[in-house]
Write a protein that holds these residues in place. Structure first.
Motif, PDB file in Angstrom:
ATOM      1  N   TYR A   1      79.108  62.093  72.636  1.00  0.00           N
ATOM      2  CA  TYR A   1      78.283  63.249  73.016  1.00  0.00           C
ATOM      3  C   TYR A   1      77.164  63.381  72.020  1.00  0.00           C
ATOM      4  O   TYR A   1      77.383  63.299  70.814  1.00  0.00           O
ATOM      5  CB  TYR A   1      79.126  64.530  73.010  1.00  0.00           C
ATOM      6  CG  TYR A   1      78.549  65.617  73.901  1.00  0.00           C
ATOM      7  CD1 TYR A   1      79.090  65.864  75.151  1.00  0.00           C
ATOM      8  CD2 TYR A   1      77.459  66.374  73.494  1.00  0.00           C
ATOM      9  CE1 TYR A   1      78.568  66.849  75.985  1.00  0.00           C
ATOM     10  CE2 TYR A   1      76.929  67.353  74.321  1.00  0.00           C
ATOM     11  CZ  TYR A   1      77.489  67.596  75.557  1.00  0.00           C
ATOM     12  OH  TYR A   1      76.962  68.558  76.380  1.00  0.00           O
ATOM     13  N   GLN A   2      75.969  63.532  72.504  1.00  0.00           N
ATOM     14  CA  GLN A   2      74.870  63.753  71.578  1.00  0.00           C
ATOM     15  C   GLN A   2      73.829  64.687  72.165  1.00  0.00           C
ATOM     16  O   GLN A   2      73.496  64.619  73.344  1.00  0.00           O
ATOM     17  CB  GLN A   2      74.200  62.428  71.203  1.00  0.00           C
ATOM     18  CG  GLN A   2      73.057  62.656  70.231  1.00  0.00           C
ATOM     19  CD  GLN A   2      72.904  61.576  69.211  1.00  0.00           C
ATOM     20  OE1 GLN A   2      73.548  60.540  69.305  1.00  0.00           O
ATOM     21  NE2 GLN A   2      72.061  61.811  68.232  1.00  0.00           N
TER      22      GLN A   2
ATOM     23  N   THR B   1      76.538  58.376  63.433  1.00  0.00           N
ATOM     24  CA  THR B   1      76.447  59.422  62.426  1.00  0.00           C
ATOM     25  C   THR B   1      77.406  59.174  61.294  1.00  0.00           C
ATOM     26  O   THR B   1      78.617  59.295  61.450  1.00  0.00           O
ATOM     27  CB  THR B   1      76.721  60.804  63.014  1.00  0.00           C
ATOM     28  OG1 THR B   1      75.695  61.083  63.950  1.00  0.00           O
ATOM     29  CG2 THR B   1      76.674  61.859  61.931  1.00  0.00           C
TER      30      THR B   1
ATOM     31  N   VAL C   1      74.589  64.707  65.569  1.00  0.00           N
ATOM     32  CA  VAL C   1      75.490  63.643  65.186  1.00  0.00           C
ATOM     33  C   VAL C   1      76.013  62.984  66.434  1.00  0.00           C
ATOM     34  O   VAL C   1      75.913  63.499  67.520  1.00  0.00           O
ATOM     35  CB  VAL C   1      76.686  64.178  64.372  1.00  0.00           C
ATOM     36  CG1 VAL C   1      76.198  64.935  63.181  1.00  0.00           C
ATOM     37  CG2 VAL C   1      77.580  65.019  65.218  1.00  0.00           C
ATOM     38  N   ASP C   2      76.591  61.879  66.247  1.00  0.00           N
ATOM     39  CA  ASP C   2      77.135  61.104  67.334  1.00  0.00           C
ATOM     40  C   ASP C   2      78.650  61.227  67.266  1.00  0.00           C
ATOM     41  O   ASP C   2      79.228  61.277  66.201  1.00  0.00           O
ATOM     42  CB  ASP C   2      76.702  59.655  67.123  1.00  0.00           C
ATOM     43  CG  ASP C   2      77.329  58.767  68.133  1.00  0.00           C
ATOM     44  OD1 ASP C   2      78.463  58.326  67.888  1.00  0.00           O
ATOM     45  OD2 ASP C   2      76.701  58.523  69.154  1.00  0.00           O
ATOM     46  N   ALA C   3      79.280  61.278  68.427  1.00  0.00           N
ATOM     47  CA  ALA C   3      80.708  61.550  68.415  1.00  0.00           C
ATOM     48  C   ALA C   3      81.547  60.290  68.475  1.00  0.00           C
ATOM     49  O   ALA C   3      82.759  60.341  68.476  1.00  0.00           O
ATOM     50  CB  ALA C   3      81.067  62.456  69.588  1.00  0.00           C
ATOM     51  N   GLU C   4      80.895  59.147  68.572  1.00  0.00           N
ATOM     52  CA  GLU C   4      81.672  57.937  68.796  1.00  0.00           C
ATOM     53  C   GLU C   4      81.945  57.192  67.504  1.00  0.00           C
ATOM     54  O   GLU C   4      81.032  56.873  66.755  1.00  0.00           O
ATOM     55  CB  GLU C   4      80.933  57.005  69.749  1.00  0.00           C
ATOM     56  CG  GLU C   4      81.747  55.771  70.082  1.00  0.00           C
ATOM     57  CD  GLU C   4      81.007  54.907  71.075  1.00  0.00           C
ATOM     58  OE1 GLU C   4      81.666  54.115  71.731  1.00  0.00           O
ATOM     59  OE2 GLU C   4      79.787  55.032  71.172  1.00  0.00           O
TER      60      GLU C   4
END
Lengths: 59, 513, 367
Positions: free
Chosen positions: B442-443, B285, B500-503
């Motif tokens: 987390y997604q 993201t 969104v992606d948390a990584e």
């Protein structure tokens, strides 16, 4: 021939915008747009996985 | 519903199996959500697309009473009752302050109900407001409060059970649940379903409008026993499956590895190029707003333009509709599912009443009808699940939590999992990766993103966009008909617009065009 | 304003609401506001003669949780609120018109009632990159809240997001989200934080305004003292178990089944100011600590960062089970987060001295 925008789309939860092409009394094309972003998964990074449900509940 | 999906994802990652009492309590909470949410959608979010309040002022209360009694044995249906409701509405209109009902589409040629049907619907709009407040107390009993229940735990529930303790879920509280679930089923059977059928019978042309792609995805939900519901779909009352191109003869299995998201028309960018799609585990993201600078009149919607904060999830590159219609179709076409018989009986009854075939389900009206049918199915099943809880307590099982892996020091250094559930609006998935006791990634891929997302990398429209093609519009200044089809999906954009992606994300600076 | 002729009482009478029911409602409101019973006649009089003030409910970076809470209102009900007490001229989740017609409803009221209408804000306001993370009708939330909020008689923020930024503002705050007080100046702002706010407190604030023509007294964080002047821990039904040293040690254990104190399971009640234990939720049916899960401190600014991890015990102090412990616990957490959160510490100290004299339990009516 007309392009119309419906924003806000009401009687929903959250923020939605619809744009539509209307020709001859009917919709010939449409675009669906979300107009709000918060980034909750970004906020979750590095936190305790046992807390995640409480955060995502607010999605 | 995000809460239960999240705890399921973490439990899946860590291999935690929750006790039966917790399984049932989660089912009851989710059932109550459906039973409250769907009627609120019908009466308070959707009805005014079909019901003309102003027309109700000219209804004959006696004829309204006859109409109401001809379709239901709901006790509030006397001439005096409808006359009083009409007087209330009249007094409100005479104040000159129309509040949320000002500037609407009253008198629009697309409204087809006779005045009496409009008055009946307005009366039930008001009744449903009070009813939903009472029904949702189920969530307070099982979840401490609503909105935003607060008794979920990774590993079970924080609501202790003991028939003999004053401070917990005991027999007094279970009696309250029985009363509330019974009240829920009564309203659904005697008000919601009859109103739905009455309104639908005047709008049958909408049974062939608003179809879209004809692909339907359901993860299924309501596990009937102990076990990870994400990896054991055979436990689910409402089954998991996919229906392609409106073909009810085949239900395809769901493989989560085939889910991927595009950002081709979304305000993000992928490192590997915006034409590619990524599985939730690999998601990236980086917000990249390229829309017009506010204030604007129109978005840029040309071929290469981005125009939404939603990504475009696809299953094997196909757009999928999710929600009550997808769940009912998959259950209808899955004879081995525990909930199949109840779903089939009610779907067939509704189709017979309206004198239409199953093909009518693939439509705006079908979506709205499926939501009602599902409420009826779940309201009946919930009372059985409440009996299941009582029966389990009778065995002396008071466990609500599996505590062996509560302490993060007992977790593996790395773990990953995913959770699947069915929110009222459709299939919901959470994917989590855990490292050293913390969230690494987390997604969520949520129902309204499946339904409301923009075009994908192959130029295929999202389900809303596809369903709107061909919608009649009598007056482009008053696009009531567009609202009908959009509302038939029950949008929850708050849910959708956060994918969104948390990584490793880096919020890059945004260039305004 | 329209409706000069009749107040709430008359309107309710037209709708068949009895005087007895009306007085019960006034009595409940007097109690929620922690007013002495002698104020009840004033509440009655004010509601009998009040006109319906226009109210604009604005949603920005939200989850609609506070709107859901609004639908749970019972004193008065949401139907009474919309039809009888207020003129809800704009609320995207409930209003009939959409698009241009919805915008017309909004602007009609802003122009006709400039300086007189009330605004409720739900959700935070993103300020990064010119505010493009939340737009409505092609306008940014930032522009809208400043224009519409800036011309209001007052603003009530509902929920922690609108009050203080809430979850979008949790670290790393990807959109630079803020609460209303950070971007709207010169207008009275009442904060009703909570996740979501308890609608009983919203209706009480509105009734207070209609009754006294003024807003209720607040703490330094803008929160009405009647709802946020007392610590959860001090009003908690499990408090006796804290004092007796009886704690839940594991979820579902004997202590959990007996309703013992949740302090060791991470409860943030000792550092949270909110009237949950008094008014409870959903017509008094339950509340988080009562049900068996710890408080997470959702009415405190930045609780997403300062109160998490939610299952971590508040900084431990010696001598469990003595009356003084709660205050020490409170000081402990304030010290622990003092760097980022100094204002909160000050406010806590102020609030500790500002507890209302009158803690009235609200009567729960079963239908």
């Amino acid at each position: 021939m007309a392009k119309i925008a419906i924003d806000p789309v009401t009687r929903i939860e959250g923020h939605l915008r619809i744009e539509a092409q209307v020709d001859g009394g009917q919709v010939t094309d449409a675009w669906s747009s979300a107009t709000m972003w918060r980034g909750i998964e970004t906020i979750l990074q590095g936190r305790d996985p046992r807390d995640a449900w409480y955060f995502t509940q607010r999605i | 519903m995000h809460a239960v999906c999240s705890v399921r994802a973490v439990e899946n990652a860590l291999g935690i199996e929750i006790p039966l009492n917790a399984v049932i309590m989660r089912n009851l909470i989710e059932a109550a959500q459906y039973i409250q949410d769907h009627p609120v959608h019908f009466y308070h979010l959707h009805a005014l697309d079909w019901v003309d309040i102003v027309s109700a002022l000219s209804a004959d209360p006696a004829a309204t009473s006859d109409l109401a009694q001809s379709i239901s044995d709901w006790p509030k249906s006397s001439t005096d009752y409808f006359a009083a409701v009409q007087a209330k509405v009249k007094a409100f209109v005479e104040t000159g302050q129309l509040g949320p009902f000002a500037n609407a589409y009253w008198g629009h040629p697309a409204y087809k109900l006779p005045p009496e049907a409009n008055l009946m619907a307005v009366a039930h709009y008001l009744e449903a407001l009070d009813w939903q407040r009472d029904i949702i107390r189920i969530h307070a009993v099982l979840g401490s409060k609503n909105p935003h229940l607060q008794t979920y735990l990774v590993g079970g529930m924080a609501l202790a059970v003991d028939p003999n303790s004053p401070a917990v879920l005991n027999i007094e509280r279970i009696s309250l649940l029985t009363k509330l679930f019974t009240k829920g089923l009564e309203f659904v059977k005697q008000v919601y379903i009859p109103d739905l059928l009455a309104v639908a019978s005047f709008y049958k042309e909408w049974a062939s409008l608003g179809t879209g792609h004809g692909n339907y995805l359901a993860y299924g939900d309501f596990p009937l026993g102990v076990g990870d519901p994400t990896t054991h779909p055979e436990l689910l009352y409402l089954p998991r499956g996919i229906i392609l191109n409106k073909d009810l003869s085949t239900v395809h299995p769901v493989d989560q590895s085939k889910i991927a998201e595009y950002v081709t028309h979304s305000w993000y960018e992928y490192a590997g190029g915006d034409g590619t799609s990524l599985h939730p585990w690999e998601g990236e993201t980086r917000p990249k707003y390229t829309g017009p600078q506010p204030p604007y009149k129109f978005l840029n919607t040309g071929e290469g333009d981005k125009y939404s904060w939603l990504k475009s999830p696809r299953y094997e590159d196909q757009p999928m509709e999710v929600g009550p219609l997808a769940r009912m179709l998959v259950a209808y076409a899955s004879p081995d599912a525990p909930g199949h018989a109840s779903v089939k009986e009610k779907v067939d009854a509704v189709l017979a009443h309206l004198d239409v075939g199953p093909e009518a389900l693939f439509s705006t009206l079908g979506r709205t009808a499926a939501r009602g049918i599902e409420t009826w199915v779940i309201a009946e099943a919930a009372l059985e699940w409440l009996d299941q809880l009582t029966a389990n307590l009778k065995t002396g099982d008071l466990r609500v939590h599996s505590g062996e892996l509560w302490d993060p020091s007992k977790w593996p250094a790395q773990a990953q999992g995913f959770g699947m559930t069915e929110a009222p609006r459709g299939a919901l998935g959470h994917w989590v990766q855990i490292e050293d006791g913390h969230i690494k990634h987390y997604q969520c891929v949520v129902p309204s993103t499946w339904n409301a997302g923009p075009r994908d990398g192959n130029g295929q429209r999202g389900p809303y966009e596809a369903a709107l093609i061909g919608t009649p519009v009598a007056d482009p200044e008053q696009p009531l008909e567009i609202l009908r089809t959009v509302h038939s999906f029950d949008p929850c954009m708050a849910c959708a617009a956060h994918i969104v992606d948390a990584e490793g994300q880096e919020i890059v600076s945004i260039k305004i065009q | 304003m329209p409706n000069e002729a009749g107040g709430l009482r008359e309107t309710l009478a037209q709708r068949g609401v009895s005087r007895r029911d009306f007085l019960k409602f006034c009595s409940a409101m007097t109690a929620v506001l922690a007013l002495p019973p002698r104020y009840m006649p004033r509440v009655v009089e004010a509601l009998e003669t009040a006109t319906r003030p226009p109210l604009l409910w604005l949603e920005y970076q939200d989850c609609a949780g506070n709107t859901e809470s609004l639908l749970r209102a019972s004193k008065p009900t949401v139907a009474e609120l919309i039809l009888d007490v207020l003129s809800l001229d704009y609320h995207e989740t409930v209003m009939a018109p959409a698009g241009h017609q919805a915008e017309k409803s909004l602007m009609d009221t802003v122009e006709a009632y400039k300086g007189q209408y009330l605004v409720v804000v739900e959700g935070s306001i993103p300020t990064k990159d010119g505010g493009i993370y939340c737009t409505i009708g092609g306008h940014t939330a930032l522009d809208l809240v400043q224009e519409i909020g800036g011309n209001a008689a007052a603003i009530i923020t509902v929920g922690t997001c609108a009050a203080y930024g809430g979850i979008p503002a949790a670290a790393p705050n990807p959109t630079d989200a803020v609460g209303v007080r950070d971007v709207v100046k010169g207008v009275p702002i009442i904060n009703l934080p909570g996740c979501p706010m308890n609608v009983q407190n919203l209706t009480a604030v509105i009734v207070h305004y209609l009754t006294f023509g003024a807003w209720p007294a607040t703490d330094q964080l803008g929160r009405p003292l009647f709802a946020y002047g007392s610590r959860i821990h001090d009003d908690c039904e499990r408090r006796a178990h804290f004092d007796a040293g009886q704690f839940v040690e594991e979820w579902g254990d004997e202590g959990h089944r007996k309703g013992w104190c949740l302090y060791k399971m991470g409860c943030k009640g000792p550092e949270t100011f909110h009237n949950c234990p008094i008014v409870r939720w959903n017509d008094g049916t339950s509340w988080p600590v009562g049900a068996g899960h710890g408080c997470v401190g959702c009415s405190e600014p930045a609780f997403w960062d300062t109160m998490s991890p939610f299952y971590r015990r508040l900084p431990s102090v010696p001598g469990f089970g003595v009356e003084a412990t709660a205050d020490k616990v409170g000081l402990g957490i304030v010290a622990g987060v003092a760097g980022a959160f100094a204002l909160h510490g000050v406010a806590s100290a102020v609030r500790a001295k500002a507890r209302p004299l009158n803690k009235t339990k609200v009567e729960v009516e079963e239908e």
